[in-house]
Structure formats: C-alpha cells, structure tokens
Design an enzyme around this catalytic site. Structure first.
Site, PDB file in Angstrom:
ATOM      1  N   ASP A  70       0.823  -1.219   0.000  1.00 52.37           N
ATOM      2  CA  ASP A  70       0.000   0.000   0.000  1.00 52.37           C
ATOM      3  C   ASP A  70       0.850   1.259   0.000  1.00 52.37           C
ATOM      4  O   ASP A  70       0.511   2.252  -0.628  1.00 52.37           O
ATOM      5  CB  ASP A  70      -0.903   0.036   1.238  1.00 52.37           C
ATOM      6  CG  ASP A  70      -2.165  -0.769   1.040  1.00 52.37           C
ATOM      7  OD1 ASP A  70      -2.202  -1.571   0.084  1.00 52.37           O
ATOM      8  OD2 ASP A  70      -3.110  -0.603   1.843  1.00 52.37           O
ATOM      9  N   CYS A 106       0.914  -8.153   5.273  1.00 50.44           N
ATOM     10  CA  CYS A 106       0.486  -6.772   5.069  1.00 50.44           C
ATOM     11  C   CYS A 106      -1.020  -6.607   4.853  1.00 50.44           C
ATOM     12  O   CYS A 106      -1.772  -7.559   4.930  1.00 50.44           O
ATOM     13  CB  CYS A 106       1.321  -6.121   3.991  1.00 50.44           C
ATOM     14  SG  CYS A 106       2.965  -5.762   4.681  1.00 50.44           S
ATOM     15  N   ASP A 107      -1.373  -5.355   4.518  1.00 49.67           N
ATOM     16  CA  ASP A 107      -2.745  -4.871   4.705  1.00 49.67           C
ATOM     17  C   ASP A 107      -3.867  -5.771   4.179  1.00 49.67           C
ATOM     18  O   ASP A 107      -4.851  -5.990   4.871  1.00 49.67           O
ATOM     19  CB  ASP A 107      -2.892  -3.493   4.067  1.00 49.67           C
ATOM     20  CG  ASP A 107      -2.048  -2.441   4.751  1.00 49.67           C
ATOM     21  OD1 ASP A 107      -1.079  -2.815   5.431  1.00 49.67           O
ATOM     22  OD2 ASP A 107      -2.359  -1.259   4.609  1.00 49.67           O
ATOM     23  N   LYS A 108      -3.778  -6.193   2.924  1.00 47.00           N
ATOM     24  CA  LYS A 108      -4.901  -6.951   2.369  1.00 47.00           C
ATOM     25  C   LYS A 108      -4.717  -8.445   2.482  1.00 47.00           C
ATOM     26  O   LYS A 108      -5.651  -9.212   2.269  1.00 47.00           O
ATOM     27  CB  LYS A 108      -5.120  -6.609   0.874  1.00 47.00           C
ATOM     28  CG  LYS A 108      -5.374  -5.165   0.599  1.00 47.00           C
ATOM     29  CD  LYS A 108      -6.482  -4.640   1.456  1.00 47.00           C
ATOM     30  CE  LYS A 108      -6.414  -3.157   1.644  1.00 47.00           C
ATOM     31  NZ  LYS A 108      -5.103  -2.613   2.025  1.00 47.00           N
ATOM     32  N   CYS A 149       5.013  -2.304   8.393  1.00 46.86           N
ATOM     33  CA  CYS A 149       5.379  -0.968   8.904  1.00 46.86           C
ATOM     34  C   CYS A 149       5.086  -0.848  10.403  1.00 46.86           C
ATOM     35  O   CYS A 149       4.063  -1.311  10.884  1.00 46.86           O
ATOM     36  CB  CYS A 149       4.643   0.119   8.133  1.00 46.86           C
ATOM     37  SG  CYS A 149       5.246   0.208   6.449  1.00 46.86           S
ATOM     38  N   GLU A 192      -6.992   4.455  -0.149  1.00 44.70           N
ATOM     39  CA  GLU A 192      -6.528   4.944   1.143  1.00 44.70           C
ATOM     40  C   GLU A 192      -5.994   6.350   0.956  1.00 44.70           C
ATOM     41  O   GLU A 192      -5.266   6.602   0.004  1.00 44.70           O
ATOM     42  CB  GLU A 192      -5.374   4.073   1.623  1.00 44.70           C
ATOM     43  CG  GLU A 192      -5.772   3.099   2.649  1.00 44.70           C
ATOM     44  CD  GLU A 192      -4.638   2.159   3.024  1.00 44.70           C
ATOM     45  OE1 GLU A 192      -3.462   2.452   2.793  1.00 44.70           O
ATOM     46  OE2 GLU A 192      -4.973   1.114   3.563  1.00 44.70           O
ATOM     47  N   SER A 199      -5.330   5.063   5.489  1.00 49.23           N
ATOM     48  CA  SER A 199      -4.263   4.177   5.933  1.00 49.23           C
ATOM     49  C   SER A 199      -4.356   4.056   7.454  1.00 49.23           C
ATOM     50  O   SER A 199      -4.892   4.940   8.117  1.00 49.23           O
ATOM     51  CB  SER A 199      -2.933   4.817   5.563  1.00 49.23           C
ATOM     52  OG  SER A 199      -1.917   4.386   6.430  1.00 49.23           O
TER      53      SER A 199
END
Ligand SMILES: CC(C)(O)[C@@H](O)C(=O)O
Ligand SMILES: [Mg+2]
Length: 612
Positions: free
Chosen positions: A81, A122-124, A195, A491, A517
């Site tokens: 992202d 990570c995010d997804k 992150c 985002e 985000s």
C-alpha cells in the site's frame, strides 16, 4: 484408513493420473496416507513485510513433514500500500483482497487440501486469508511475518523514533532540507516486516491473535527477532495436530468458524477499539464475518465502541510507541488482560491452542503469568540493525513494560481516554455510518463545525491542500472514492499527511467515502455509507454547506433542510445515467476494476461483493 479431504485426489485406482502428478512433485506411496497441508505463503520481493517470507515457507513445510503431514506451498500476490499510495495504483489495493481470497479458495478446493497455515503480513493479505479460512472452513492457523522495527534518527543529540508516515509528512515539509528528508527516507523503515506503527497490517495481525486463530505474540513479535522463528515452528506442528484432531477424532471445535465465532469477533473488536487500530479493520472484520456466516455488523461495532476505553496508544496516535513497545508491554494478551480485569470480555471462546480465553490469559498475560519463558518472549526487543533477514537478532529489553499507569498499555483506571480508539458516527451525511480513529485526535476536535470544500477525487483534494486552497476551519469532502465510485476505495494517507505537514491537521476535518491508511491521524472520517456512487447523501453536498461533527453524540450532519436535500436529490435523479458521477475527474478505470465496481457494496458491509 483415515478419510482426509485429500483422499479424493490421492486414493482409488481412478485417481492414478492425479497420483502420477503428485509423484512428479516429490510425493510417494507413504505420503498418500498423510494429510496435505497448504502453506499459503505471501512471499514477495515488492513488499518489506513479505521480503523475508521465501525461506519461511520452506521452514514451515519442513516442520509439517517432520510432524507427519505433507506441506505444499503456494504463493499469493501482495500489494504494498505504501508504494501503491498517492497515485492510481491505490485503486487496486482493496480489490486485491477479494482476488487473494478467491485465489486461495481456487487452490484449496481444486486440489482438495486438508488444512492450511497462512503466512500473511500486510494490509490486504491477512484479511484475505482470514476471509478464505472462514469461507472454506478447514483447519487453519495464522502466523504472520511480524512487524518492522521502528526507525531511529538522532537530531540535536536527541533520539527520535520514525516510521513511514514521518517520511511522507517530511517529504512535503518546506522547513526541512533535502538532506534531512533523505535521512528520514533512509532511516524510517530499517528492517523487513510490516510498517512499525499500529497501521493496518499490524492491527489485522493483532486481531487474528484476538480471534483465536494465531498464537500469542503473533501480532507484536518483531520480524527480525529470533523468537518469531519459534512461532513458525510451533505453528507448523500445531496445524498438523489440528488436522489430525479434525480428521481422526472428528473434533469440529478447531474449525475456523467455531474458533472465530461471534463472541470471538466481539472480543477482537474490543481489542481493536482499545488499541486504536486502523479504521480498515472495520471493513475487514465485517467482510470476514460475512464469509463465516457470522451475524456481526456495524451496529455491533457501534455498541462495542460505546463502552470500550482507549488502553493502548501507538503510532500514529503518538510517536513514543511502536509495535516493539506494544510487545514489551505484553502485546495483544496484555490488552486482553486489561479488558478482562474490567469485565468486558466474552469467556466462552477457545483458540487454536485448544485453550479457553481464561486459560490463555493465565499463561500469556504478563501481569498474570508465572512462566519465565513467556516473560522472556515479551522482552524480545529491536536490535537497531538494518536488515531484510528474519530471525537475525536475539536482543532483549532488560525489563517488561508492566506500568499500567504510565506505560504503553494502561489499565481501565488509567486509560488514555474513556472514549475508545475507534468511533462510528451516523447522521444525514452517513445514514449507514462512517468511522474515525478517535485515538489520534484531541478532545477539542470532538465538536467541529465548518464549511464544506468538496472534491470529487483524491487528486483534486491533494492539489487544493498543496496549493493553499484549504484554510483552518474547512471541512474537506472527498467523494466518489468509495468501493464502487473509485473504484477500489483508495486509502488517503497523502491528503491527511499533507494536512499535517502544513499544520492544518488539527484545524480541519476530512470526510470521505474512501478509506484511510492505518497511519492516518487527525479528524479524518472515512467509509461514509452509502457512498456517493450508491446515491449516498455525500453526493449532494455543495461547497459552503455547513457540516456539523459531534463525536460526543456520535453524529455527522450537513446542515441543510430536508426540503433542500430532496430538491438536490431530484435534480441528481433527473440526470439519469449521468447522475451520481464525479465531475472534473480524469481517471482511467481498467476493465478488471470496472468489473469489481459492478459487484462491490458500500463500506458499511465491509465492501464485500454482492449483486447490486
Ligand atoms: C502503508 C501503510 C501505513 O501500511 C498503510 O497502507 C496502512 O493502511 O496502514
Ligand atoms: Mg493500507
């Protein structure tokens, strides 16, 4: 003979062809008696959160073999992202969630796999794997790649902690020289891992732990730390054990839907609100619950957010604490422990360890445990060595952070705020709700009124922010950026961070049908539902309309009369197929994203696909 799901493709004379192909992948007659366990890996050289996972997939397969299973690895895609952000690449981020979930279903069902271990980060990727596990409902364990160490920089002899969001903010800060900006860039993301703040990836990895589908420590133990290797080895052993329990002893309690049931979702949401997780978690938990046919919706979240305090403050809500500090304070079970002592949690849940919540707390809550090895695990610290190698350091804090009055995790009595870290607002601007991270704003912003400045795309809003068109007191509206309208529900870390760089983040509000985000802070209100493209009232707002936000009352309204709203709606309806479309937006939408837009629902339903 044990009847595995995979027996269909490993047994019977008619399956000679399939066996022939399995043999060509290295299997033999002995192997056909064992369960096939998918190592669902998400290794990618594009993402620091995934860069170190290649060897981990091999390690996990080897351990599965040692424990009597057959580990078969396949990979999913993974979008970063942070790299996709700030340009049209971000349109692909949320849709990649469904793509990953579907691709896992395809692999698991096409090859009749018995169980899976999900190596996410990570995010997804974590949400997609969670959705797939609840959709397919075979024995599953999650072990994520682990968080990144926070960056450190020395300025005027003072050590400052850094993360990705600081780099973005400083990149447009005119008071910072190119050299300093470059130093920030070089130092902010020092290691492999997701992150370092309580951003989306870490929030979701904490939530798989709270749901009971991952081992204690999963959300907070650093990617670089040697102890995380143990999580993978134990996870591999555990998944073989669970597979046997299910297929040999017909124990259905260990299936994802029975572990991550409604009560577990409520507990996870309490953790999320207590730690001020990424607002994206709301989307993903709703979507995951839907896959598991669990009745868990925005109203449930609203109810929970009204009673749960803010107990754990982490970046972006402060620059004092990052995931490494949450871990030192006891991680997810540290937060669960404090919630439990205040009587909030549902106890009637079990996790992949086969333990009840009470039993797990007794063993893993640093305030309760007698175990030296568990206390040692929570003392795992950063090393401050820049590296992409996992498990490459064995540094420890001398002490735990068990200061529940002034530390990173607080008890109810010393909560950062009695208001939870996430809040749902309703009103004529968001009839089906919208969300904000209350953890990252000061109380003086809880009531905010101001004139709307309306933009039909993120790009136009960023342009306005960077060209001095926004002034203190404005309410920036960014619409047609919802799941359908974007498409892809971008985002908006850039507009919110740019507001911060020019000192307006505590003087303006930003409202969108897009999302943020996990690194976003300020009065940033997203997920407005219904979205503009689904005829939500946000599509009818005009420049200068007064917007009234009241977080104490949990309301968000545009101050125009019903009559005026109806008038604007009938004008929009008259435009026929040209109605509810963005103005002045020059955006190319690919065929695959267009297809996504045909089925995706608004954010209040988790942006799941359904027939619109
Ligand atoms: C790049 C970030 C910070 O990871 C963001 O995508 C998030 O959602 O947290
Ligand atoms: Mg993100």
């Amino acid at each position: 003979m044990i009847k595995y799901r995979s027996s269909k493709v490993t047994h019977g004379r008619n399956m000679a062809g399939a066996r022939s192909l399995w043999r060509a992948t290295g299997m033999n007659d002995e192997d056909f008696k064992k369960p096939i366990i998918a190592v669902v890996n998400s290794f990618s050289e594009f993402v620091p959160g995934h860069i170190h996972l290649r060897e981990i997939g091999k390690l996990v397969s080897k351990e599965i073999k040692k424990s009597g299973g057959i580990g078969k690895e396949f990979n999913t895609i993974a979008i970063d992202d942070g790299i996709a952000m700030g340009h049209s690449g971000m349109l692909y981020s949320l849709p990649s969630r469904e793509l990953i979930a579907d691709s896992i279903e395809y692999m698991i069902n096409a090859h009749c796999v018995d169980a899976m271990i999900c190596i996410s980060n990570c995010d997804k990727i974590t949400p997609a794997m969670l959705m797939a596990s609840l959709r397919i409902n075979i024995p599953t364990i999650f072990v994520s790649g682990g968080p990144m160490e926070s960056g450190k920089i020395v300025i005027n002899q003072k050590k400052i902690k850094l993360d990705l969001v600081d780099v973005i903010a400083h990149s447009v800060n005119p008071n910072i020289s190119n050299d300093v900006s470059k130093d920030f860039e070089k130092l902010a993301c020092p290691t492999c891992g997701s992150c370092s703040g309580m951003f989306t990836a870490n929030s979701m990895n904490c939530l798989t732990e709270a749901l009971g589908l991952a081992q204690p420590g999963n959300g907070s133990l650093l990617a670089t730390h040697y102890d995380r290797k143990k999580l993978f080895i134990k996870g591999a052993k555990k998944i073989v054990q669970l597979t046997k329990l299910f297929y040999e002893e017909k124990n259905v309690d260990i299936l994802p839907r029975n572990i991550a049931n409604k009560l577990a979702f409520e507990n996870a949401m309490m953790v999320d609100i207590a730690m001020g997780g990424s607002t994206n978690t709301v989307l993903h938990l709703l979507a995951a619950a839907n896959e598991g046919k669990i009745c868990f919706n925005m109203q449930d979240i609203d109810k929970i957010s009204k009673k749960i305090p803010h107990l754990c403050k982490v970046s972006p809500s402060t620059n004092k604490y990052h995931m490494e500090d949450v871990h030192r304070a006891g991680g997810v079970f540290g937060i669960l422990g404090e919630l439990d002592r205040s009587g909030f949690l549902n106890h009637n849940v079990k996790n992949i360890l086969g333990l009840t919540l009470k039993e797990t707390l007794k063993k893993y809550d640093i305030m309760l445990t007698k175990s030296k090895s568990i206390k040692k695990m929570f003392r795992a610290s950063p090393a401050g060595i820049s590296t992409t190698r996992p498990f490459s350091q064995n540094f420890r804090w001398k002490t735990l952070d068990n200061d529940r009055k002034n530390g990173c995790i607080r008890s109810y009595k010393y909560a950062f705020s009695k208001y939870g870290g996430l809040t749902i607002l309703y009103g004529n601007l968001a009839k089906n709700g919208c969300i904000l991270k209350t953890a990252s704003i000061k109380k003086n912003l809880f009531i905010f009124n101001g004139p709307a400045k309306v933009y039909d795309s993120q790009e136009n809003a960023v342009d306005a922010i960077l060209h001095g068109k926004i002034v203190a007191g404005d309410v920036i509206i960014i619409r047609y950026e919802g799941p359908k309208g974007g498409p892809g529900m971008q985002e908006m870390l850039y507009p919110t961070t740019y507001l911060k760089s020019i000192g307006l983040n505590e003087k303006c509000a930003l409202i969108t049908d897009g999302r943020f985000s996990g690194g976003t802070s300020g009065l940033s209100i997203g997920h407005v539902s219904p979205e503009a493209s689904n005829k939500g009232n946000i599509s009818l707002i005009k420049n200068g309309d007064l917007i009234d936000i009241n977080i104490f009352k949990r309301t968000i309204n545009v101050l125009i009369t019903k009559k005026e709203m109806n008038k604007r709606r009938s004008l929009e309806e008259k435009k026929g197929r040209y109605g509810y479309q963005p103005c002045m937006r020059n955006r190319k939408v690919s065929f695959s994203l267009y297809n996504y837009s045909l089925f995706v629902s608004s954010a209040d339903k988790g942006a799941i696909r359904e027939k619109n």
